[in-house]
Design an enzyme around this catalytic site. Structure first.
Site: not given
Ligand code: FE
Length: 130
Positions: A91, A115
């Protein structure tokens, strides 16, 4: 955020996966077979990462997507752990580990298979039906 704060914010499994790069057992994730229309967001920070329109059943046992919702929402990093050369998906906002991306989905529009650990994602259903 300190590791103590992360431990408070996440479940033990989410902490192991998202902050220590563990992998959840295949076929165990709550979102694996989710087919609703909506958005998949980072379980730690809420950033939109994937859309239901790119989700497909790869047979791998983990939620699979052929593209990201927004290229800026993830960071791709080389990962040579476990004796394999892989590309880690992180992220971009909070730095949490999400999973890996592979170039082994030739039947998909991009050829890519993101994935992703189900526990690293939260699902937000679309409010309006198409
Ligand atoms: Fe995050």
């Amino acid at each position: 955020m300190t590791s103590d704060k992360w431990k408070q914010a996440l479940t033990p499994q989410q902490y192991a996966v998202m902050r220590e790069k563990a992998t959840e057992p295949p076929f165990s994730g709550a979102l694996l077979h989710n087919k609703q229309d909506g958005s998949y967001v980072c379980a730690a920070c809420g950033t939109k990462l994937f859309g239901s329109d790119t989700k497909f059943d790869s047979g791998s046992g983990w939620p699979s997507f052929y593209d990201v919702a927004n290229a800026a929402s993830v960071r791709l990093e080389p990962d040579s752990s476990l004796g394999m050369e892989r590309t880690e998906v992180v992220c971009a906002k909070c730095g949490s580990h999400l999973g890996h991306v592979f170039d082994d989905a030739p039947e998909q529009p991009t050829g890519k298979r993101y994935c992703i650990n189900s526990c690293a994602l939260e699902f937000t259903p679309d409010k309006t039906k198409k």
